[in-house]
Write an enzyme that holds these catalytic residues in place. Structure first.
Site, mmCIF file in Angstrom:
data_model
loop_
_atom_site.group_PDB
_atom_site.id
_atom_site.type_symbol
_atom_site.label_atom_id
_atom_site.label_comp_id
_atom_site.label_asym_id
_atom_site.label_seq_id
_atom_site.Cartn_x
_atom_site.Cartn_y
_atom_site.Cartn_z
ATOM 1 N N TRP A 1 -2.244 -6.589 -4.061
ATOM 2 C CA TRP A 1 -2.708 -5.218 -4.335
ATOM 3 C C TRP A 1 -1.650 -4.290 -3.780
ATOM 4 O O TRP A 1 -1.448 -4.310 -2.580
ATOM 5 C CB TRP A 1 -4.058 -4.958 -3.669
ATOM 6 C CG TRP A 1 -4.605 -3.594 -4.007
ATOM 7 C CD1 TRP A 1 -4.335 -2.422 -3.377
ATOM 8 C CD2 TRP A 1 -5.493 -3.282 -5.080
ATOM 9 N NE1 TRP A 1 -5.002 -1.390 -3.975
ATOM 10 C CE2 TRP A 1 -5.721 -1.885 -5.027
ATOM 11 C CE3 TRP A 1 -6.109 -4.028 -6.102
ATOM 12 C CZ2 TRP A 1 -6.550 -1.225 -5.937
ATOM 13 C CZ3 TRP A 1 -6.933 -3.368 -6.992
ATOM 14 C CH2 TRP A 1 -7.148 -1.981 -6.905
ATOM 15 N N ASN B 1 -15.903 -5.664 -9.445
ATOM 16 C CA ASN B 1 -14.987 -5.525 -8.331
ATOM 17 C C ASN B 1 -15.788 -5.330 -7.043
ATOM 18 O O ASN B 1 -16.545 -4.358 -6.917
ATOM 19 C CB ASN B 1 -14.068 -4.322 -8.530
ATOM 20 C CG ASN B 1 -13.148 -4.113 -7.347
ATOM 21 O OD1 ASN B 1 -12.482 -5.048 -6.905
ATOM 22 N ND2 ASN B 1 -13.134 -2.902 -6.800
ATOM 23 N N GLU B 2 -15.670 -6.296 -6.139
ATOM 24 C CA GLU B 2 -16.216 -6.202 -4.786
ATOM 25 C C GLU B 2 -17.710 -5.910 -4.712
ATOM 26 O O GLU B 2 -18.137 -4.975 -3.997
ATOM 27 C CB GLU B 2 -15.417 -5.177 -3.961
ATOM 28 C CG GLU B 2 -13.939 -5.517 -3.924
ATOM 29 C CD GLU B 2 -13.093 -4.636 -3.018
ATOM 30 O OE1 GLU B 2 -13.517 -3.525 -2.701
ATOM 31 O OE2 GLU B 2 -11.992 -5.088 -2.629
ATOM 32 N N TRP C 1 -8.854 -3.337 -14.541
ATOM 33 C CA TRP C 1 -10.235 -2.860 -14.758
ATOM 34 C C TRP C 1 -10.549 -2.800 -16.248
ATOM 35 O O TRP C 1 -9.818 -2.145 -17.005
ATOM 36 C CB TRP C 1 -10.432 -1.474 -14.165
ATOM 37 C CG TRP C 1 -10.442 -1.307 -12.673
ATOM 38 C CD1 TRP C 1 -10.536 -0.104 -12.023
ATOM 39 C CD2 TRP C 1 -10.400 -2.291 -11.622
ATOM 40 N NE1 TRP C 1 -10.551 -0.311 -10.646
ATOM 41 C CE2 TRP C 1 -10.463 -1.639 -10.384
ATOM 42 C CE3 TRP C 1 -10.310 -3.693 -11.606
ATOM 43 C CZ2 TRP C 1 -10.444 -2.307 -9.153
ATOM 44 C CZ3 TRP C 1 -10.279 -4.358 -10.381
ATOM 45 C CH2 TRP C 1 -10.357 -3.665 -9.187
ATOM 46 N N TYR D 1 -8.273 -7.423 3.574
ATOM 47 C CA TYR D 1 -7.894 -6.110 4.111
ATOM 48 C C TYR D 1 -8.307 -6.034 5.579
ATOM 49 O O TYR D 1 -9.285 -5.368 5.928
ATOM 50 C CB TYR D 1 -8.582 -4.989 3.319
ATOM 51 C CG TYR D 1 -8.115 -4.889 1.886
ATOM 52 C CD1 TYR D 1 -6.856 -4.397 1.581
ATOM 53 C CD2 TYR D 1 -8.930 -5.318 0.847
ATOM 54 C CE1 TYR D 1 -6.412 -4.315 0.272
ATOM 55 C CE2 TYR D 1 -8.498 -5.241 -0.475
ATOM 56 C CZ TYR D 1 -7.241 -4.739 -0.753
ATOM 57 O OH TYR D 1 -6.808 -4.660 -2.037
ATOM 58 N N GLU E 1 -6.728 -10.032 -4.090
ATOM 59 C CA GLU E 1 -6.331 -8.708 -3.594
ATOM 60 C C GLU E 1 -5.992 -8.920 -2.137
ATOM 61 O O GLU E 1 -6.749 -9.579 -1.418
ATOM 62 C CB GLU E 1 -7.493 -7.694 -3.617
ATOM 63 C CG GLU E 1 -7.785 -7.031 -4.919
ATOM 64 C CD GLU E 1 -8.707 -5.801 -4.749
ATOM 65 O OE1 GLU E 1 -8.673 -5.156 -3.675
ATOM 66 O OE2 GLU E 1 -9.443 -5.497 -5.678
HETATM 67 C C1 NAG Z 1 -15.025 1.464 0.233
HETATM 68 C C2 NAG Z 1 -13.832 1.052 -0.564
HETATM 69 O O1 NAG Z 1 -13.172 0.071 -0.281
HETATM 70 N N1 NAG Z 1 -13.556 1.814 -1.588
HETATM 71 C C3 NAG Z 1 -12.414 1.585 -2.411
HETATM 72 C C4 NAG Z 1 -12.829 0.999 -3.708
HETATM 73 O O2 NAG Z 1 -11.780 0.831 -4.609
HETATM 74 C C5 NAG Z 1 -11.117 2.036 -4.910
HETATM 75 C C6 NAG Z 1 -10.110 1.726 -5.993
HETATM 76 O O3 NAG Z 1 -10.786 1.425 -7.193
HETATM 77 C C7 NAG Z 1 -10.547 2.658 -3.649
HETATM 78 O O4 NAG Z 1 -9.922 3.877 -3.957
HETATM 79 C C8 NAG Z 1 -11.660 2.864 -2.647
HETATM 80 O O5 NAG Z 1 -11.154 3.320 -1.426
#
Ligand code: NAG
Ligand code: NAG
Ligand code: NAG
Ligand code: NAG
Ligand code: NAG
Length: 380
Positions: free
Chosen positions: A340, A192-193, A79, A275, A311
Site C-alpha cells: 500500500w 475492504n477491511e 476498488w 499497519y 496491504e
Molecule cells: C479508519 C481507517 O483506517 N480508515 C481508512 C480507510 O481507508 C481509507 C482509504 O480508502 C483511508 O483514507 C482511511 O483513513
C-alpha cells in the site's frame, strides 16, 4: 508506453516482445500456492484503489499500470465500488436515491471499469477487485445501512439485515456477472477491511467475530454460485481472535477471526493487512510486523491455503522496515504480498498520497522491484 494508440495485432506483438502475456487463463490455487495453467504463479504487486475512481483517461490508467508492471509485479488490488447519493462526473458504480440503488452501467460506471480491466490486461497484470468498504470512503457499508435501515443506524447491521444483504447481493451480482469470463480479474473480495465498527463508530453492541464469519461464509458462497471462474477472498485485515493476548490486533475485538475465516470452504485464500503504527504497535513497528507475517504464515500452513499480505505500510523509515518484512515474507513461506500503495506522476499531477505512496523515482520503488524478483525466484 503508448499501447492504446497502436493496432491490436502490433500491440500483441509488442507485448510479446516485452514478455507481457495477456491473460487467457484464470488464476487458481493449489495448496498454499496460486497457479496458472497448473504452474506456480507468484502474486506480488501493489494497491491502486484510485485507478477506477478518478475519472482517468484510458492513457492515464495505462500509465498507472505500466508504472506498477515495471517492477515486475503480477497483481494489483483496486476498488470495484463507489456508492453515491447524487451523480458525480468522475466515476461511481452505484447511485442511491431514497433507499433505491441503481448500478451505474454507463461510461462513468461499469463502462469505466471495463477500461480499468483493459488497461490491466494490456500491462499483463491481474486484478483483485474489492466490492465494498468498511469505511465511509467511496460510500461503503454505511450507505447501505443509512439508505435501507435509517440514517445513523449501527454499522454492523450491514452484515445481518435482510435488506442490506439483498442490496449487496444485487450489486455484487450485477458487477461480477459482467466479468465472469474475464481472466484479467484474479479474485473478488467481499469488502475492504470489514469490522463491527465503521467510520461512524455506531454499533449494535451484539456484533462479534461470529457475525462477520457468518456473513463472509454466506456471501462467498453466493459469489461462487454465480461465478465459479474466479477466486474469492474477504479483504480483511487478518486480525486473530485470541482474547487473552496483550496485543490489540490479536484480541478479536474488531470482529475478525482470521483462523475461523481460513476454514470457510468458499474462500480460496486468506488476506491480511499490516499497519503497526495505526494499530498502536508503536514500540517496535518493524518487529511487530515480523511476528505478524510469521503468524499468518503458520495459519497458511495449518489451513493449506494461500495467504496474501495484501496491504502493508509505515510512513517513516520505509526502507529499513520493508527490508525486514520482505525478508520475513521470503523466509516464512507467506504466499505473496501487495504494498500500500502505488503512485504515479500522471499528466494531471501526482496520484493520491496518504503518506504511504511509493512513486516510481524512489528508493522504495527500486526495493519493491528487487523483492518481486526474489519472491518469483523463491516460488519456482
Ligand atoms: C479508519 C481507517 O483506517 N480508515 C481508512 C480507510 O481507508 C481509507 C482509504 O480508502 C483511508 O483514507 C482511511 O483513513
Ligand atoms: C426523495 O424523497 C424526498 C422526500 O420524500 C422527495 O422530496 C424527493 O423528491 C425524493 N427523491 C426522489 C429522487 O425520488
Ligand atoms: C457472539 O455473540 C453471540 C451472541 O450474540 C454468541 O452466541 C457467540 O458465541 C459469540 N461469538 C463469539 C466468538 O464470542
Ligand atoms: C529503521 O528500521 C530498521 C529496521 O527495524 C531499524 O534497525 C532502524 O533503526 C530504523 N531507523 C530509524 C531511523 O528508525
Ligand atoms: C520524483 O519526481 C517528482 C516529479 O517529477 C519530483 O517532484 C520528485 O522530487 C522526484 N523525487 C525524487 C526522489 O527524485
Amino acid at each position: 508506453m503508448k499501447l492504446l494508440s497502436i493496432s491490436i495485432a502490433s500491440g500483441a506483438a509488442l507485448l510479446a516482445s516485452l514478455g507481457v502475456q495477456a491473460a487467457t487463463s484464470f488464476v487458481k490455487t493449489s495448496g498454499q500456492r496460486f497457479t496458472l495453467n497448473g504452474s506456480p504463479f507468484t502474486v506480488v504487486g501493489a494497491n491502486s484503489y484510485w485507478v477506477g475512481l478518478m475519472g482517468l483517461t484510458t492513457a492515464q490508467m495505462n500509465q498507472a499500470f505500466a508504472d506498477i508492471a515495471r517492477t515486475g509485479a503480477t497483481a494489483v488490488r483496486t476498488w470495484g465500488f463507489n456508492d453515491v447519493t447524487a451523480p458525480i462526473s468522475t466515476a461511481y458504480y452505484q447511485l442511491w436515491t431514497n433507499g433505491t440503488a441503481t448500478v451505474n452501467t454507463g461510461p462513468t460506471g461499469l463502462g469505466n471499469f471495463d477500461n480499468v480491466v483493459a488497461a490491466a490486461k494490456a500491462n499483463g497484470l491481474r486484478l483483485i477487485v474489492t466490492l465494498t468498504n468498511n469505511w465511509s470512503d467511496y460510500g461503503g457499508m454505511d450507505v447501505y445501512v443509512n439508505q435501507l435501515i435509517g440514517q445513523g443506524s449501527p454499522h454492523d447491521y450491514f452484515y445481518t439485515n435482510a435488506a442490506t444483504q439483498a442490496a449487496y447481493k444485487n450489486y455484487v451480482k450485477t458487477f461480477i456477472s459482467r466479468y465472469i469470463n474475464e481472466p484479467t480479474i484474479m479474485a473478488w473480495e467481499l469488502a475492504n477491511e470489514p469490522r463491527c465498527a465503521g467510520s461512524t463508530g455506531v454499533t449494535s453492541g451484539s456484533c462479534n467475530t461470529t457475525t462477520i464469519t457468518a456473513w463472509a461464509s454466506t456471501m462467498s458462497a453466493y459469489i461462487k454460485s454465480i461465478d465459479s471462474n474466479h477466486l474469492v477472498a474477504i479483504g480483511d485485515e487478518g486480525f486473530f481472535n485470541e482474547p487473552s493476548s496483550p496485543l490489540y490486533p490479536y484480541q478479536g475485538t474488531e470482529g475478525i477471526d482470521f483462523n475461523a475465516n481460513m476454514g470457510i470452504s468458499t474462500l480460496d485464500f486468506g488476506t491480511a493487512h499490516l499497519y503497526p503504527v495505526s494499530w498502536g504497535q508503536t514500540a517496535d513497528p518493524t518487529g511487530f510486523g515480523v511476528q505478524w507475517i510469521q503468524d499468518h504464515a503458520t495459519s497458511q500452513k495449518t489451513y493449506n491455503k494461500p495467504v496474501l499480505l495484501e496491504e502493508f505500510g509505515v510512513t517513516s523509515n520505509q526502507t529499513g522496515t520493508y527490508a525486514q518484512w520482505y525478508s520475513t515474507i521470503l523466509s516464512s513461506g507467506l504466499t505473496g504480498d501487495l504494498i500500500w500503495q502505488a503512485g504515479s506522476y500522471l499528466s494531471t499531477g501526482a496520484t493520491p498520497n496518504d503518506g504511504y505512496t511509493i512513486y516510481p523515482n524512489t528508493t522504495v520503488y527500486a526495493m519493491e522491484a528487487l523483492h518481486v524478483a526474489a519472491l518469483k525466484a523463491r516460488n519456482v
